[in-house]
Enzyme design. Structure first.
Site, PDB file in Angstrom:
ATOM      1  N   LYS A  92     -15.141  29.529-106.078  1.00  0.00           N
ATOM      2  CA  LYS A  92     -15.359  28.854-104.787  1.00  0.00           C
ATOM      3  C   LYS A  92     -14.072  28.771-103.958  1.00  0.00           C
ATOM      4  CE  LYS A  92     -18.160  25.234-104.567  1.00  0.00           C
ATOM      5  NZ  LYS A  92     -18.767  23.939-104.980  1.00  0.00           N
ATOM      6  N   ASN A 100     -12.827  28.948 -95.253  1.00  0.00           N
ATOM      7  CA  ASN A 100     -12.478  27.755 -94.464  1.00  0.00           C
ATOM      8  C   ASN A 100     -11.081  27.871 -93.866  1.00  0.00           C
ATOM      9  OD1 ASN A 100     -14.892  26.408 -94.827  1.00  0.00           O
ATOM     10  ND2 ASN A 100     -14.212  25.396 -96.710  1.00  0.00           N
ATOM     11  N   TYR A 146     -11.727  35.067-111.603  1.00  0.00           N
ATOM     12  CA  TYR A 146     -10.467  34.985-110.844  1.00  0.00           C
ATOM     13  C   TYR A 146     -10.236  36.283-110.069  1.00  0.00           C
ATOM     14  CZ  TYR A 146      -5.364  34.384-110.174  1.00  0.00           C
ATOM     15  OH  TYR A 146      -4.090  34.261-109.655  1.00  0.00           O
ATOM     16  N   LYS A 150     -10.323  36.726-105.919  1.00  0.00           N
ATOM     17  CA  LYS A 150      -9.162  37.167-105.131  1.00  0.00           C
ATOM     18  C   LYS A 150      -9.473  38.458-104.384  1.00  0.00           C
ATOM     19  CE  LYS A 150      -6.004  34.025-106.194  1.00  0.00           C
ATOM     20  NZ  LYS A 150      -5.309  33.169-105.219  1.00  0.00           N
TER      21      LYS A 150
END
Ligand code: NAD
Ligand code: UDP
Length: 315
Positions: A92, A100, A146, A150
């Site tokens: 997330k 965001n 992970y 990314k």
């Protein structure tokens, strides 16, 4: 006075980045939800009028009054044991959190830099790794949470750059170390230093022939700052190219501490990259940047911090 937002400000790299930007005369807003960070890392900034802090999860909409010139998006668990424990939060923060922060950058007309990672290359089939290598990532393995977060973060960053013309930077960070890493974060340097100081065996995973190279935090952040000031939207490797096996690294740590400890071999984690070394030709040419701190010097600067942390756990 330029104003910057640092997400992940209570973490290892984020807290040093706040110090660096404040030293350069920036006004700095730090943001963190403390999921893997430590309030002690920013305790010394409490009284600094140029620093303010918001406890906030960046996967939730970010309200931030006032102008903003730069956003350094460093929030994300970074150690394998952390992201294996909180894989969904890791996905997330790389996806929703990056979205965001990009939205905030667009609203404020700010430049944006994402702390990406050498994990984008996975278990690499090209060595050393140049930026134009697309990598060998297992999306459904345990590290996929992970690596793919990314890779998504890089992709959405490029989409904002191409679609909105946002000034974006992608820094692919290779293994970095220094004071303020968590003693128990499971990464190889805190693990070995902690074990050596406690007179324990050093846990080497696999046969220790896998390679890494280790960049001191000050070098890394100088690279981050120069990259932010550049005009380069495509990924740029920042790391130290001095490669060694993990067994050699265990010896270097013992040499720095002046101790000899036994080695305990443990299973190699699934998908643990067998080799890793940054090709930093691009950073050298583009930013005039290369690491200045040798491993022995960096260890000397780092060990006193861990001595302090180990003595806290003993008493
Ligand atoms: P760290 O765990 O010390 O710091 C990460 C910080 O992000 C922590 O303070 C954590 O609480 C915060 N965070 C996580 N999720 C958050 C969320 N949803 N909202 C707000 N804050 C959140 O790790 P680090 O080593 O300082 O790594 C910082 C960044 O650099 C990460 O993005 C990591 O992926 C990247 N990176 C680090 C290395 C390295 O060797 N240190 C290598 C490659 C990439
Ligand atoms: N490692 C090890 N012993 C430890 C911790 C890590 O041998 O106690 C190895 C790990 O398997 C990897 C390397 O050290 O090959 C670096 O691990 P780290 O977790 O620091 O970062 P990674 O490069 O895997 O993201």
């Amino acid at each position: 006075m330029p104003r910057a937002l640092v997400t992940g400000a209570a973490g290892f790299l984020g807290s040093h980045l706040c110090d660096k930007l404040l030293g350069l005369g920036y006004e700095v807003v730090g943001m963190d939800n403390f999921v893997t960070g430590d309030a002690r890392n920013i305790e010394h900034l409490k009284e600094n009028a140029a620093f303010s802090f918001f406890q906030h999860d960046v996967t939730q909409f970010i309200h931030l009054p006032g102008d903003l010139d730069e956003i350094y998006h460093f929030a994300s668990p970074a150690s394998p044991i952390d992201y294996l424990q909180i894989p969904i939060q890791t996905m997330k923060v790389g996806s929703l959190g990056t979205h965001n922060c990009l939205g905030l950058a667009l609203a404020k007309g700010a430049r944006f830099l994402i702390a990406s990672t050498s994990e984008c290359y996975g278990d690499p089939l090209v060595h050393p790794q140049p930026e134009d290598y697309w990598g060998n990532v297992n999306p459904v393995g345990p590290r996929g949470c992970y690596d793919e977060a990314k890779r998504f973060a890089e992709a959405i960053t490029m989409a904002y750059h191409r679609h909105h013309g946002l000034k974006t930077r992608i820094m692919r960070i290779f293994n970095t170390y220094g004071p303020r890493m968590r003693l128990d974060d499971g990464r190889v340097l805190p693990a070995f230093i902690g074990q050596a100081l406690r007179d324990e065996e050093l846990t080497v995973f696999g046969d220790g022939s896998q390679t890494r190279s280790f960049c001191f935090v000050d070098d890394l952040l100088e690279g981050a700052y120069r990259l932010m000031q550049s005009d380069e939207p495509f990924p740029t490797n920042i790391g130290n190219p001095t490669e060694m096996t993990i067994l050699e690294f265990a010896q270097r740590v013992q040499d720095a501490l002046g101790v000899e400890r036994a080695i305990a071999f443990r299973d190699l984690p699934v998908d643990d990259p067998k080799v890793r070394q940054p090709d930093i030709t691009k950073a050298k040419k583009l930013l005039g940047w290369e690491p200045q701190v040798e491993l022995a010097e960096g260890l000397e600067k780092t060990i006193p911090f861990f001595r302090g942390r180990v003595s806290e756990t003993v008493h």
